[in-house]
Design a protein around this motif. Structure first.
Motif, PDB file in Angstrom:
ATOM      1  N   LYS A 214       0.832  -1.208   0.000  1.00 26.49           N
ATOM      2  CA  LYS A 214       0.000   0.000   0.000  1.00 26.49           C
ATOM      3  C   LYS A 214       0.864   1.254   0.000  1.00 26.49           C
ATOM      4  CE  LYS A 214      -3.216   0.235   3.103  1.00 26.49           C
ATOM      5  NZ  LYS A 214      -4.010   0.008   4.320  1.00 26.49           N
ATOM      6  N   ARG A 215       1.924   1.243   0.797  1.00 23.97           N
ATOM      7  CA  ARG A 215       2.792   2.417   0.884  1.00 23.97           C
ATOM      8  C   ARG A 215       3.650   2.585  -0.361  1.00 23.97           C
ATOM      9  NH1 ARG A 215       0.881   1.289   5.482  1.00 23.97           N
ATOM     10  NH2 ARG A 215       0.730   2.744   7.188  1.00 23.97           N
ATOM     11  N   VAL A 216       4.104   1.477  -0.926  1.00 27.94           N
ATOM     12  CA  VAL A 216       4.875   1.544  -2.169  1.00 27.94           C
ATOM     13  C   VAL A 216       3.993   2.091  -3.290  1.00 27.94           C
ATOM     14  CG1 VAL A 216       6.006   0.151  -3.957  1.00 27.94           C
ATOM     15  CG2 VAL A 216       6.540  -0.241  -1.550  1.00 27.94           C
ATOM     16  N   THR A 217       2.770   1.584  -3.378  1.00 32.66           N
ATOM     17  CA  THR A 217       1.838   2.045  -4.404  1.00 32.66           C
ATOM     18  C   THR A 217       1.563   3.532  -4.247  1.00 32.66           C
ATOM     19  OG1 THR A 217       0.822  -0.144  -4.526  1.00 32.66           O
ATOM     20  CG2 THR A 217      -0.466   1.703  -5.396  1.00 32.66           C
ATOM     21  N   SER A 218       1.321   3.965  -3.032  1.00 33.92           N
ATOM     22  CA  SER A 218       1.066   5.380  -2.766  1.00 33.92           C
ATOM     23  C   SER A 218       2.270   6.239  -3.165  1.00 33.92           C
ATOM     24  CB  SER A 218       0.741   5.564  -1.281  1.00 33.92           C
ATOM     25  OG  SER A 218       0.608   6.915  -0.965  1.00 33.92           O
ATOM     26  N   TYR A 219       3.472   5.778  -2.801  1.00 29.37           N
ATOM     27  CA  TYR A 219       4.695   6.506  -3.136  1.00 29.37           C
ATOM     28  C   TYR A 219       4.885   6.593  -4.647  1.00 29.37           C
ATOM     29  CZ  TYR A 219       9.657   7.520  -3.690  1.00 29.37           C
ATOM     30  OH  TYR A 219      10.845   8.062  -4.083  1.00 29.37           O
ATOM     31  N   LEU A 220       4.707   5.466  -5.337  1.00 30.34           N
ATOM     32  CA  LEU A 220       4.875   5.464  -6.791  1.00 30.34           C
ATOM     33  C   LEU A 220       3.838   6.355  -7.465  1.00 30.34           C
ATOM     34  CD1 LEU A 220       5.692   1.695  -7.367  1.00 30.34           C
ATOM     35  CD2 LEU A 220       7.240   3.629  -7.683  1.00 30.34           C
ATOM     36  N   ASN A 221       2.598   6.285  -6.997  1.00 28.66           N
ATOM     37  CA  ASN A 221       1.559   7.157  -7.559  1.00 28.66           C
ATOM     38  C   ASN A 221       1.927   8.618  -7.397  1.00 28.66           C
ATOM     39  OD1 ASN A 221      -0.584   5.713  -8.807  1.00 28.66           O
ATOM     40  ND2 ASN A 221      -1.124   4.895  -6.806  1.00 28.66           N
ATOM     41  N   GLU A 222       2.415   8.970  -6.230  1.00 32.35           N
ATOM     42  CA  GLU A 222       2.785  10.361  -5.984  1.00 32.35           C
ATOM     43  C   GLU A 222       3.964  10.784  -6.849  1.00 32.35           C
ATOM     44  OE1 GLU A 222       4.553  12.800  -2.299  1.00 32.35           O
ATOM     45  OE2 GLU A 222       2.614  11.842  -1.917  1.00 32.35           O
ATOM     46  N   CYS A 223       4.957   9.911  -6.962  1.00 29.99           N
ATOM     47  CA  CYS A 223       6.148  10.243  -7.766  1.00 29.99           C
ATOM     48  C   CYS A 223       5.837  10.319  -9.248  1.00 29.99           C
ATOM     49  CB  CYS A 223       7.248   9.216  -7.548  1.00 29.99           C
ATOM     50  SG  CYS A 223       8.045   9.339  -5.953  1.00 29.99           S
ATOM     51  N   LEU A 224       5.031   9.378  -9.734  1.00 30.36           N
ATOM     52  CA  LEU A 224       4.808   9.278 -11.169  1.00 30.36           C
ATOM     53  C   LEU A 224       3.613  10.078 -11.659  1.00 30.36           C
ATOM     54  CD1 LEU A 224       5.637   5.494 -11.570  1.00 30.36           C
ATOM     55  CD2 LEU A 224       7.097   7.458 -12.080  1.00 30.36           C
ATOM     56  N   ASN A 225       2.629  10.247 -10.809  1.00 31.74           N
ATOM     57  CA  ASN A 225       1.446  11.010 -11.216  1.00 31.74           C
ATOM     58  C   ASN A 225       1.459  12.411 -10.640  1.00 31.74           C
ATOM     59  OD1 ASN A 225       0.510   8.783 -12.643  1.00 31.74           O
ATOM     60  ND2 ASN A 225      -0.492   7.950 -10.834  1.00 31.74           N
ATOM     61  N   GLY A 226       2.416  12.645  -9.769  1.00 29.06           N
ATOM     62  CA  GLY A 226       2.608  13.985  -9.249  1.00 29.06           C
ATOM     63  C   GLY A 226       1.869  14.258  -7.961  1.00 29.06           C
ATOM     64  N   PRO A 227       2.580  14.898  -7.016  1.00 33.74           N
ATOM     65  CA  PRO A 227       1.932  15.361  -5.791  1.00 33.74           C
ATOM     66  C   PRO A 227       1.178  16.649  -6.106  1.00 33.74           C
ATOM     67  CG  PRO A 227       4.230  15.989  -5.800  1.00 33.74           C
ATOM     68  CD  PRO A 227       3.997  15.171  -7.051  1.00 33.74           C
ATOM     69  N   PRO A 228       0.495  17.206  -5.143  1.00 33.67           N
ATOM     70  CA  PRO A 228      -0.143  18.504  -5.367  1.00 33.67           C
ATOM     71  C   PRO A 228       0.889  19.503  -5.896  1.00 33.67           C
ATOM     72  CG  PRO A 228      -0.758  17.608  -3.228  1.00 33.67           C
ATOM     73  CD  PRO A 228       0.281  16.699  -3.798  1.00 33.67           C
TER      74      PRO A 228
END
Length: 160
Positions: free
Chosen positions: A109-123
């Motif tokens: 869950k944390r890896v997925t969240s991190y990858l989503n943030e890195c690749l899809n962008g944080p705010p």
């Protein structure tokens, strides 16, 4: 290198606090010693102290060989405490592999969240301005290897 050859290393290197029991026994070791060291680091992040500590190298080796460490703070989830406990198993064959660890729901869950943030962008206000393209490509490749939803390439789309 060890993973590709299935060989064992025989040199004794590393910081004593993170040395696995097999290193103290002067036995061959594998990537499972790295899992041990990672378990030590995770323990330290949770408890803010070394899992194994002593006034001498001999005292340290006795604690490591027994697998004797203070309990992990109960403010952390049972899943995390259990994972660290398995990583600090005295017998290497009882330690999880890196893939086992990455596939634990708590980690995934944390890896997925991190990858989503890195690749899809944080705010936008938190987005870094100098993200290295090679870093992003590497993250995408790792996400695909781990088959993280949203990052797995659709093979049916190839050739369209």
């Amino acid at each position: 290198m060890l993973d590709s050859t299935k060989d064992f290393a025989n040199t004794c290197i590393g910081t004593p606090y993170y040395m696995s029991p097999e290193l103290f026994k002067n036995k061959p070791y594998s990537y499972k010693s790295d899992v041990w060291a990672l378990g030590c680091v995770l323990y330290e992040m949770c408890n803010l102290r070394h899992a194994f500590d002593a006034q001498s190298i001999h005292g340290l080796s006795v604690k490591i060989l027994r697998g004797s460490y203070p309990p992990i703070n109960t403010m952390y989830s049972k899943q995390l405490r259990d994972l660290i406990g398995k990583m600090l198993s005295v017998k290497p064959q009882q330690r999880p592999t890196i893939l086992d660890i990455l596939n634990k729901m708590i980690v995934r869950k944390r890896v997925t969240s991190y990858l989503n943030e890195c690749l899809n962008g944080p705010p936008m206000e938190l987005a870094p301005t100098d993200v290295d393209d090679m870093f992003v490509d590497s993250l995408k490749e790792q996400a695909q290897k781990l088959m993280i939803p949203g990052f797995v390439e659709d093979s049916s789309a190839v050739g369209r």
